[in-house]
Design an enzyme around this catalytic site. Structure first.
Site, PDB file in Angstrom:
ATOM      1  N   GLY A  60       6.711   1.484   1.587  1.00 40.70           N
ATOM      2  CA  GLY A  60       8.134   1.270   1.354  1.00 40.70           C
ATOM      3  C   GLY A  60       8.590   1.848   0.021  1.00 40.70           C
ATOM      4  N   ASN A  97      13.704  -9.998   0.062  1.00 38.11           N
ATOM      5  CA  ASN A  97      12.293 -10.385   0.120  1.00 38.11           C
ATOM      6  C   ASN A  97      12.028 -11.773  -0.459  1.00 38.11           C
ATOM      7  OD1 ASN A  97      13.145  -8.446  -1.960  1.00 38.11           O
ATOM      8  ND2 ASN A  97      11.205  -8.913  -2.945  1.00 38.11           N
ATOM      9  N   GLN A 116      11.768  -5.869   4.881  1.00 40.01           N
ATOM     10  CA  GLN A 116      11.514  -7.268   5.267  1.00 40.01           C
ATOM     11  C   GLN A 116      12.120  -7.632   6.617  1.00 40.01           C
ATOM     12  OE1 GLN A 116       9.453  -9.290   3.863  1.00 40.01           O
ATOM     13  NE2 GLN A 116       9.114  -8.334   1.868  1.00 40.01           N
ATOM     14  N   ALA A 159       4.600  -0.663   6.745  1.00 43.65           N
ATOM     15  CA  ALA A 159       3.698  -1.154   7.799  1.00 43.65           C
ATOM     16  C   ALA A 159       3.135  -2.542   7.500  1.00 43.65           C
ATOM     17  CB  ALA A 159       2.551  -0.164   8.000  1.00 43.65           C
ATOM     18  N   HIS A 160       2.768  -2.785   6.224  1.00 41.21           N
ATOM     19  CA  HIS A 160       2.027  -4.030   5.965  1.00 41.21           C
ATOM     20  C   HIS A 160       2.893  -5.284   6.010  1.00 41.21           C
ATOM     21  CE1 HIS A 160       2.709  -4.834   1.484  1.00 41.21           C
ATOM     22  NE2 HIS A 160       3.260  -3.652   1.615  1.00 41.21           N
ATOM     23  N   THR A 201      -2.233  15.853   3.706  1.00 33.60           N
ATOM     24  CA  THR A 201      -2.815  15.494   5.005  1.00 33.60           C
ATOM     25  C   THR A 201      -2.496  14.041   5.300  1.00 33.60           C
ATOM     26  OG1 THR A 201      -4.547  17.111   4.704  1.00 33.60           O
ATOM     27  CG2 THR A 201      -4.972  15.388   6.322  1.00 33.60           C
ATOM     28  N   CYS A 251       5.639  -8.648  -5.092  1.00 34.03           N
ATOM     29  CA  CYS A 251       5.394  -7.291  -5.593  1.00 34.03           C
ATOM     30  C   CYS A 251       5.252  -7.296  -7.108  1.00 34.03           C
ATOM     31  CB  CYS A 251       6.525  -6.353  -5.200  1.00 34.03           C
ATOM     32  SG  CYS A 251       6.451  -5.870  -3.475  1.00 34.03           S
TER      33      CYS A 251
END
Ligand code: PLP
Length: 391
Positions: free
Chosen positions: A71, A156, A184, A205-206, A244, A330
């Site tokens: 994010g 959040n 969120q 994703a997490h 990559t 965070c």
């Protein structure tokens, strides 16, 4: 107590089993997704399948999904003066953000500090769209260029859901663009980029049961061009993000997104029941629940009990087997007053006691009751300590 109770899903949600399976399979592949041989194409297939799945979760076109390292990077990518519309290649010279944004938005991305303006929130923690409207009108009256605006979908810390559709209508009427940090919200409540008319959204994703270190910036239209990539090099991600790709991480993200698409409605209902149980238990004692009068995510509760410091509570609860957070995870490690609660006009004294509980679809009634018991034990212990000191 031997089993831990995890009540910090807004910091990181546990990995969904589907994500683990997808990642394990991808880790066994050898190919580079840019290679044209069979192995390379297999890795490419995993990425493109994940792109479709993430796009489906937010109602976007797959070609408009750019994978990032999370994010934070997606926010950096979005917040740039070099955001070009097909019909208008003028650079943005102003960014407007709300007072309750995540640090990665409040930092202003690639705008200079003097180009960033802040709009306030109401005491319930809702972005003041009237204030935003006034500022947009003023810019227009003064003949200044329309801004890029960034407002989060849900906070959040408080879980308060923000008026994105109203903000988008105002920003567009003023000729600007709207970026939404939807980290969120996505996977917890329905969030469709076209319905809400956000121009760019950030996903991580997490937060939705995928792995750490993967996210995406999603565009509503392919006509929006990120002219200056944050990471330059090879032409991966259509030139928007070189390097990559993290194939296993992206595959896990895709699988988590697909799983969330299916389970979100039922999960939301279950979490709301658990969160309400938690809050009715908390308010049997001395507790202030922040943003309670506003629409909130079904999984989040930010509260404080006067006289109880969050650090003390956190340490005691951790020893008792509960993982909870003080304000924003965070920024955990350093205990700074919450900028979100400050923006809502909460006193520093009360804010110093703010504890965030964020649950998930797996949170059980038993876990909620165990937490409430531990919380009451803590309150009793602290009041005994105080009485002891006073004696
Ligand atoms: N935006 C919000 C609202 C968040 O809560 C977070 C993380 O907590 C981020 C952005 C950063 O996302 P990431 O951890 O994927 O960099």
């Amino acid at each position: 107590m031997s089993e831990r109770v995890y009540l910090d899903w807004n910091a990181t949600a546990p990995l969904r089993p589907e994500a683990r399976v997808a990642m394990m399979a991808a880790l066994d592949d050898v190919g580079n997704p840019s290679s044209v041989h069979h192995e390379g194409r297999a890795a490419r297939h995993r990425i493109e399948q994940a792109r479709e799945r993430v796009a489906a979760l937010v109602g976007a076109e797959p070609r408009n999904v750019v994978f990032t390292s999370g994010g934070t990077e997606a926010n950096m990518m979005a917040l740039t003066p070099a955001l070009e519309r097909a019909q208008d290649k003028t650079r943005f010279d102003r960014l407007i953000v709300s007072a309750i944004e995540h640090a990665s938005v409040r930092g202003g991305g690639r705008f200079a500090a003097h180009q960033v303006e802040v709009v306030p929130v109401t005491p319930e923690g809702v972005v003041d769209v009237a204030a935003l409207g006034c500022r947009l009108d003023e810019l227009k009256r003064q003949g200044l260029r329309p801004p890029l605006v960034s407002i989060m979908a849900a906070n959040n810390e408080t879980g308060v859901v923000q008026p994105i559709r109203a903000a988008a209508a105002m920003v567009h009427a003023a000729g600007g663009l709207l970026h939404v940090d939807a980290v969120q919200a996505v996977g917890r409540i329905p969030f469709h980029i076209n319905d809400l008319e956000a121009d760019l959204i950030t996903v991580s994703a997490h937060k939705l049961g995928g792995p750490h270190g993967v996210g995406a910036l999603v565009k509503r239209s392919a006509a929006l061009h990120l002219a200056e990539p944050v990471v330059k090099g090879g032409g991966q991600e259509r030139g928007a993000r070189a390097g990559t790709e993290n194939v296993a991480g992206i595959a896990g993200f895709g699988a988590a997104a697909a799983s969330a698409t299916v389970s979100m409605t039922a999960d939301g209902g279950r979490m709301r029941v658990m969160r309400d149980r938690l809050e009715s238990g908390l308010t049997e004692g001395p507790a202030v629940i922040f943003g309670r009068g506003a629409e909130r995510l079904p999984n989040t509760c930010l509260f404080a009990a006067p006289g109880v410091r969050a650090e003390t509570a956190l340490i005691n609860l951790d020893l008792d087997g509960f993982a909870v957070s003080a304000g924003a995870a965070c920024s955990s490690g350093k205990v700074a007053p919450s900028h979100v609660l400050a923006a809502m006009g909460v006193s520093n004294e009360l804010s110093a006691g703010a504890i965030r509980l964020s649950i998930g679809p797996g949170t059980t009634e038993n876990e909620i009751d165990l937490f409430l018991k531990a919380w009451m034990k803590l309150l009793t212990g602290l009041s005994k300590d105080r009485r002891g000191l006073a004696a």
